[in-house]
Design a protein around this motif. Structure first.
Motif, PDB file in Angstrom:
ATOM      1  N   THR A 152      -1.555  13.358   0.538  1.00 19.37           N
ATOM      2  CA  THR A 152      -1.733  12.217   1.431  1.00 19.37           C
ATOM      3  C   THR A 152      -0.779  11.726   2.300  1.00 19.37           C
ATOM      4  OG1 THR A 152      -2.975  11.290  -0.288  1.00 19.37           O
ATOM      5  CG2 THR A 152      -2.358   9.902   1.124  1.00 19.37           C
ATOM      6  N   HIS A 153       0.623  11.725   1.861  1.00 19.91           N
ATOM      7  CA  HIS A 153       1.738  11.495   3.046  1.00 19.91           C
ATOM      8  C   HIS A 153       1.693  12.818   3.896  1.00 19.91           C
ATOM      9  CE1 HIS A 153       3.112   8.278   0.490  1.00 19.91           C
ATOM     10  NE2 HIS A 153       4.102   8.064   1.510  1.00 19.91           N
ATOM     11  N   MET A 154       1.745  13.925   3.606  1.00 18.66           N
ATOM     12  CA  MET A 154       1.852  14.905   4.871  1.00 18.66           C
ATOM     13  C   MET A 154       0.918  14.806   5.827  1.00 18.66           C
ATOM     14  SD  MET A 154       4.683  16.073   3.942  1.00 18.66           S
ATOM     15  CE  MET A 154       5.410  15.001   2.909  1.00 18.66           C
ATOM     16  N   VAL A 165       0.807   4.072  -2.960  1.00 19.99           N
ATOM     17  CA  VAL A 165       0.564   5.388  -2.822  1.00 19.99           C
ATOM     18  C   VAL A 165       1.711   6.371  -3.234  1.00 19.99           C
ATOM     19  CG1 VAL A 165      -0.269   7.296  -1.091  1.00 19.99           C
ATOM     20  CG2 VAL A 165      -1.190   4.950  -0.826  1.00 19.99           C
ATOM     21  N   HIS A 166       2.812   5.947  -3.114  1.00 16.24           N
ATOM     22  CA  HIS A 166       3.977   6.619  -3.560  1.00 16.24           C
ATOM     23  C   HIS A 166       3.960   6.719  -5.267  1.00 16.24           C
ATOM     24  CE1 HIS A 166       6.702   4.941  -0.313  1.00 16.24           C
ATOM     25  NE2 HIS A 166       6.226   5.909   0.209  1.00 16.24           N
ATOM     26  N   ILE A 167       3.256   5.801  -5.821  1.00 12.41           N
ATOM     27  CA  ILE A 167       3.081   6.121  -7.258  1.00 12.41           C
ATOM     28  C   ILE A 167       1.809   6.960  -7.367  1.00 12.41           C
ATOM     29  CG2 ILE A 167       2.461   5.009  -9.380  1.00 12.41           C
ATOM     30  CD1 ILE A 167       3.334   2.275  -7.823  1.00 12.41           C
ATOM     31  N   VAL A 191       0.855  -1.230  -0.107  1.00 11.74           N
ATOM     32  CA  VAL A 191      -0.071  -0.072  -0.113  1.00 11.74           C
ATOM     33  C   VAL A 191       0.947   1.202  -0.144  1.00 11.74           C
ATOM     34  CG1 VAL A 191      -1.707   1.340   1.461  1.00 11.74           C
ATOM     35  CG2 VAL A 191      -2.224  -1.143   0.941  1.00 11.74           C
ATOM     36  N   ASP A 192       2.010   1.330   0.817  1.00 12.93           N
ATOM     37  CA  ASP A 192       2.875   2.631   0.920  1.00 12.93           C
ATOM     38  C   ASP A 192       3.552   2.701  -0.719  1.00 12.93           C
ATOM     39  OD1 ASP A 192       4.309   4.558   1.790  1.00 12.93           O
ATOM     40  OD2 ASP A 192       6.167   3.253   2.349  1.00 12.93           O
ATOM     41  N   ALA A 193       3.925   1.580  -1.360  1.00 16.09           N
ATOM     42  CA  ALA A 193       4.606   1.791  -2.873  1.00 16.09           C
ATOM     43  C   ALA A 193       3.439   2.312  -3.594  1.00 16.09           C
ATOM     44  CB  ALA A 193       5.066   0.447  -2.984  1.00 16.09           C
ATOM     45  N   THR A 233      -2.247   4.855   7.344  1.00 15.35           N
ATOM     46  CA  THR A 233      -2.612   6.449   7.302  1.00 15.35           C
ATOM     47  C   THR A 233      -3.083   6.703   5.706  1.00 15.35           C
ATOM     48  OG1 THR A 233      -0.415   7.493   6.903  1.00 15.35           O
ATOM     49  CG2 THR A 233      -0.983   6.811   9.215  1.00 15.35           C
ATOM     50  N   LEU A 234      -1.879   6.206   5.003  1.00  9.62           N
ATOM     51  CA  LEU A 234      -2.363   6.580   3.435  1.00  9.62           C
ATOM     52  C   LEU A 234      -3.405   6.002   3.038  1.00  9.62           C
ATOM     53  CD1 LEU A 234       1.566   5.757   2.290  1.00  9.62           C
ATOM     54  CD2 LEU A 234       0.587   8.100   3.291  1.00  9.62           C
ATOM     55  N   SER A 235      -3.881   4.720   3.300  1.00 10.07           N
ATOM     56  CA  SER A 235      -5.323   3.926   2.862  1.00 10.07           C
ATOM     57  C   SER A 235      -6.183   4.672   3.439  1.00 10.07           C
ATOM     58  CB  SER A 235      -4.988   2.320   3.284  1.00 10.07           C
ATOM     59  OG  SER A 235      -4.941   2.395   4.651  1.00 10.07           O
ATOM     60  N   ASP A 285       0.429   3.114  11.693  1.00  9.12           N
ATOM     61  CA  ASP A 285       1.405   2.424  10.627  1.00  9.12           C
ATOM     62  C   ASP A 285       1.229   3.505   9.576  1.00  9.12           C
ATOM     63  OD1 ASP A 285       1.525   0.480  12.466  1.00  9.12           O
ATOM     64  OD2 ASP A 285       1.082  -1.077  10.866  1.00  9.12           O
ATOM     65  N   HIS A 286       2.411   4.048   8.881  1.00 11.13           N
ATOM     66  CA  HIS A 286       2.738   4.830   7.905  1.00 11.13           C
ATOM     67  C   HIS A 286       1.579   4.368   6.916  1.00 11.13           C
ATOM     68  CE1 HIS A 286       4.130   7.224   4.834  1.00 11.13           C
ATOM     69  NE2 HIS A 286       4.532   6.098   4.078  1.00 11.13           N
ATOM     70  N   ALA A 287       1.584   3.067   6.345  1.00 13.43           N
ATOM     71  CA  ALA A 287       0.854   2.776   4.940  1.00 13.43           C
ATOM     72  C   ALA A 287      -0.779   2.871   5.533  1.00 13.43           C
ATOM     73  CB  ALA A 287       0.963   1.255   4.506  1.00 13.43           C
TER      74      ALA A 287
HETATM   75 ZN    ZN Z   1       4.989   6.275   2.284  1.00 18.53          ZN
END
Ligand code: ZN
Ligand code: NZQ
Length: 385
Positions: free
Chosen positions: A264-266, A193-195, A189-191, A282-284, A278-280
């Motif tokens: 999304t990251h900030m 969202v980076h994309i 999921v982190d990867a 938060t992104l989801s 967990d970081h990911a």
């Molecule tokens: Zn990330």
């Protein structure tokens, strides 16, 4: 497309058995500090492989770098560096260990009063110890970029410098087989969202970057859920494709010459800083809300995403965008990560606190257009409730 200069000198050693490469890569006379986290490398054989590869080197170790690496922990490494005259760092672990080691590298040669200023005041890194990475968790891309995220007193701040980009990185998919389902999900999921942070903005006719980004998204959509199945758990082909996608997602390639978002990251960093999520995860929670609230400014790329990534067709563009957002959420659900704040027990009461944190950290003009003000962030967080 926009102008860009691209230089990524991190040498990648991909595949099984490649940890052995570190004996050749690290200069024979280097005094090495091997850094790692809470001990997963001791139980999955990675520590043994690294020790074997370094048997003719002089090295000491520093353990205990925690997820979302903390400033105080990282500063403790400085005594060891001075005591042993360390001149090379080898990070062995996930994004937290690699990020933490980047900060250790910059802090070791920092000439100002307090290395925290690198993060809090954006002080430029002018010198850093050389470092390399043995990656154990495909997710962040930290193994071949110059970014690092460090936490202190509930503030999760980032810095970036070419001087802390790893000189080389070992990517052995085998070492990722010991990951828990939760960490596999987080990584995919982190990867992903980076994309999207570098793709779901506005078109600049960057066809190569767009097609690369779409290829990586499709790969993660295809392989991510497989890694959670009984058969997929031991499938090195699946792990290899996830690992290489995650590196490519944030090594500079797909982000060169295109606008970038990162809202999304900030916003996600505040959720981790304040509540330890967990970081990911938060992104989801945040990304679908960003897609909903920013659907007008992202309209053309959302349509392209819908057509090329989710193969959606039809006359009604609004419906296509709705469906692309729904499928994105469904993908996150399939990856067993939350998509609403309520799922991590947060509600309206916490939204104001998060907005205050965003303000405190100067995050009041986010997104590719700088138009995600605090008021827009409130809309995004409200859409994520
Ligand atoms: Zn990330
Ligand atoms: O500490 P150990 O015992 O090694 O356990 C870790 C940790 O508990 C475990 N783990 C790692 N590899 C394993 C393993 N367990 C079993 N088998 C393995 N092979 O996984 C747990 C989480 O590790 P962590 O390093 O925290 O995860 P991740 O790689 O997701 O890194 C997250 C950090 O990276 C930052 C995040 O903010 C967060 O602090 N990011 C860094 C970025 C960058 N440098 O470009 C970009 C990202 O957006 C992100 O912000």
């Amino acid at each position: 497309m926009l102008n860009f200069s691209l230089y990524n000198p991190t040498r990648i050693h991909f595949g099984q058995g490649q940890i052995a490469q570190i004996s050749r890569e690290i200069p024979a006379d280097a005094k090495v500090l091997v850094t790692y986290g809470g001990g997963s490398i001791k139980s999955n054989g990675v520590y043994g492989q690294v020790s074997e590869a370094l048997k003719n080197h002089q090295w000491v170790e520093f353990s205990g770098i925690e997820p979302n690496p903390g400033y105080d922990t990282l500063m403790r490494a400085q005594q060891l560096i001075k005591a042993h005259d360390i001149d090379y760092l080898l990070a062995v672990g996930g994004g937290s260990v690699v990020d933490g080691t980047k900060f250790i590298a910059a802090a070791a040669l920092y000439e100002g009063d307090d290395p925290w200023d690198i993060l809090a005041k954006g002080q430029e890194v002018t010198r850093a110890l050389p470092l390399a990475a043995v990656l154990t968790l495909p997710a962040t891309g930290s193994e071949s970029n110059g970014n690092s995220v460090v936490t202190r007193d509930g503030s999760k701040l980032a810095f970036s410098s070419a001087l802390v980009r790893p000189l080389f990185a070992v990517l052995d998919p085998q070492v990722s087989l010991s990951l828990s389902d939760r960490q596999i999900s987080n990584g995919v999921v982190d990867a992903f969202v980076h994309i999207t942070e570098q793709y779901l903005t506005y078109p600049v006719d960057a066809k190569v970057q767009d097609r690369f980004a779409e290829g990586l998204l499709l790969t993660l959509i295809e392989e991510g859920p497989k890694a959670l199945t009984a058969e997929g758990k031991t499938d090195l082909k699946v792990r290899g494709n996830i690992m290489w996608s995650a590196t490519q997602a944030l090594n500079g390639l797909i982000g060169a010459g295109v606008p970038q978002d990162w809202a999304t990251h900030m916003i996600g960093h505040e959720l981790t800083g304040a509540y330890g999520i967990d970081h990911a995860r938060t992104l989801s929670i945040v990304l679908p809300a960003v897609m909903k609230v920013c659907r007008q400014s992202k309209r053309e790329k959302l349509l392209q995403y819908a057509t090329r990534v989710w193969q959606l067709t039809g006359e009604n563009e609004e419906q296509i965008i709705d469906e692309a957002i729904r499928l994105t959420e469904q993908f996150f659900v399939d990856m067993a990560v939350p998509v609403r704040l309520a799922e991590v027990n947060l509600g309206l009461a916490e939204v104001e606190h998060l907005l205050a944190k965003l303000e405190q950290h100067g995050m009041s003009a986010l997104g590719e257009n700088g138009d995600i003000t605090l008021a827009v962030s409130r809309e995004i967080l409200s859409a994520a409730l």
